[in-house]
Design an enzyme around this catalytic site. Structure first.
Site, mmCIF file in Angstrom:
data_model
loop_
_atom_site.group_PDB
_atom_site.id
_atom_site.type_symbol
_atom_site.label_atom_id
_atom_site.label_comp_id
_atom_site.label_asym_id
_atom_site.label_seq_id
_atom_site.Cartn_x
_atom_site.Cartn_y
_atom_site.Cartn_z
ATOM 1 N N ARG A 122 10.666 -3.799 -2.646
ATOM 2 C CA ARG A 122 10.565 -1.987 -1.278
ATOM 3 C C ARG A 122 10.501 -1.212 -1.904
ATOM 4 O O ARG A 122 10.708 -1.092 -2.686
ATOM 5 C CB ARG A 122 11.076 -3.248 -0.338
ATOM 6 N N GLU A 142 3.369 3.132 3.625
ATOM 7 C CA GLU A 142 1.770 2.176 2.601
ATOM 8 C C GLU A 142 1.479 2.004 4.591
ATOM 9 O O GLU A 142 2.424 1.549 5.264
ATOM 10 C CB GLU A 142 2.603 0.615 2.103
ATOM 11 N N HIS A 150 0.047 -3.687 -1.553
ATOM 12 C CA HIS A 150 1.138 -4.926 -1.722
ATOM 13 C C HIS A 150 0.604 -6.462 -0.910
ATOM 14 O O HIS A 150 1.146 -7.085 0.086
ATOM 15 C CB HIS A 150 1.752 -4.404 0.413
#
Ligand code: 8YV
Length: 315
Positions: free
Chosen positions: A234, A263, A281
């Site tokens: 993260r 994000e 991601h």
């Protein structure tokens, strides 16, 4: 379709949404133009939340759902779920561990190799015509045999280290304590010391309030101008301003990142850098893994509402 109402916080692949829609009454929160009004309109009827790891369920959302019983997370990371708010009301929380571990580790290693060996730049060198017009692609850096630090030797960190052992690397790790299953690797308690002895530093920690910015300016500077930081956990585990400063000033050699503060609207400073690999991601983003994740999201909801044990409970 049952009358059990579920708040869907983010989109899922069609195969997941078809199954959820066939079994529950789904309320698509992420499509609502006015989310506060949406919760006021539907909140009383909603008994479950289906969310994503990066989206979670904050206290305001949980408080808006007086009859909420369960929160099912599509992802292993549940840091975006307010566990205290859930715990106070006895709300169950589930995630999707294990099914994604190896894909996430695969991409982490791929990011290391791609950044160290210039794979993305190499393709651009060919496609731009530079190879013919400017000659050989600039030399890059070796990976095999070098030193690597793994910050967080949980399931994902272990799979990363296992993969890198195949590259004959000098592996060290930092965690809450030495691990019996990691006797071949060096335990280093101090994160700065781990970074100082590493050419590459992986961040594979589960994110929490305790790990926030665990990778700050001291760790980044210890990794140094020849070092590379790889983050598949993260963004909150890293002080992103310190990271950007170090990358811009070359106090850090390079980075390979799959997660970002804010994000998908990442800090535009990243876009101007030539020493960072940016990924959207997607570490668990394979069809196989996402199908397994979606199945677990459904199975956890289904188990809860039929009085069966939860397959993968967090709370
Ligand atoms: C998922 C993740 O892709 O597992 C997690 O916590 O962050 C990723 O593996 C994400 O949660 C899907 O939205």
């Amino acid at each position: 379709m049952s009358t059990i109402e579920i708040l869907q916080v983010g989109p899922y692949p069609a195969w997941d949404e078809e199954r959820l829609n066939a079994n529950f009454t789904m309320h698509r929160y992420f499509e609502a133009s006015d989310k506060a009004d949406f919760l006021k309109e539907h909140g009383n009827g909603i008994r479950g939340i289906a969310t994503r790891g990066e989206l979670g369920a904050n206290r305001a959302m949980i408080d808006a759902l007086p009859n909420l019983e369960v929160i099912s997370v599509y992802g292993v990371g549940f840091d975006a779920v307010d566990l205290n708010a859930a715990r106070e009301r006895g709300i169950r929380v589930t995630n999707t561990p294990d099914v994604l571990t190896k894909d996430v580790a695969d991409l982490g290693v791929a990011m290391l190799l791609a950044q160290a060996r210039g794979v993305i730049g190499g393709e651009s060198w060919v496609k731009s015509g530079n190879w013919a017009s400017k000659g050989l692609y600039p030399l890059k850096s070796r990976v095999h045999g070098k030193s690597v630090g793994v910050l967080g030797l949980g399931r994902i960190g272990f799979e990363v280290a296992k993969r890198l052992a195949g590259f004959d690397m000098d592996i060290a790790y930092s965690d809450t304590g030495p691990k019996d299953f990691a006797k071949d690797w060096t335990f280093i308690a101090d994160t700065v010391e781990l970074a100082a002895r590493s050419d590459f530093l992986f961040v594979t920690l589960a994110a929490s309030a305790e790990t926030r910015h665990i990778v700050g300016s001291k760790v980044i500077e210890a990794l140094g101008p020849e070092g590379m930081l790889i983050n598949i956990s993260r963004a909150s585990n890293i002080d992103e301003e310190a990271l950007l400063d170090a990358l811009e000033s070359k106090k850090l050699g390079s980075a390979a990142l799959d997660v970002f503060e804010g994000e998908p609207k990442l800090n535009p400073r990243f876009l101007a850098l030539d020493n960072v690999l940016l990924q959207p991601h997607m570490a668990s983003g394979t069809v196989e893994t996402r199908k397994a994740m979606g199945a677990l999201v459904f199975e956890n909801l289904s188990a809860h509402f039929t009085g069966r044990p939860l397959p993968t409970p967090v709370l």
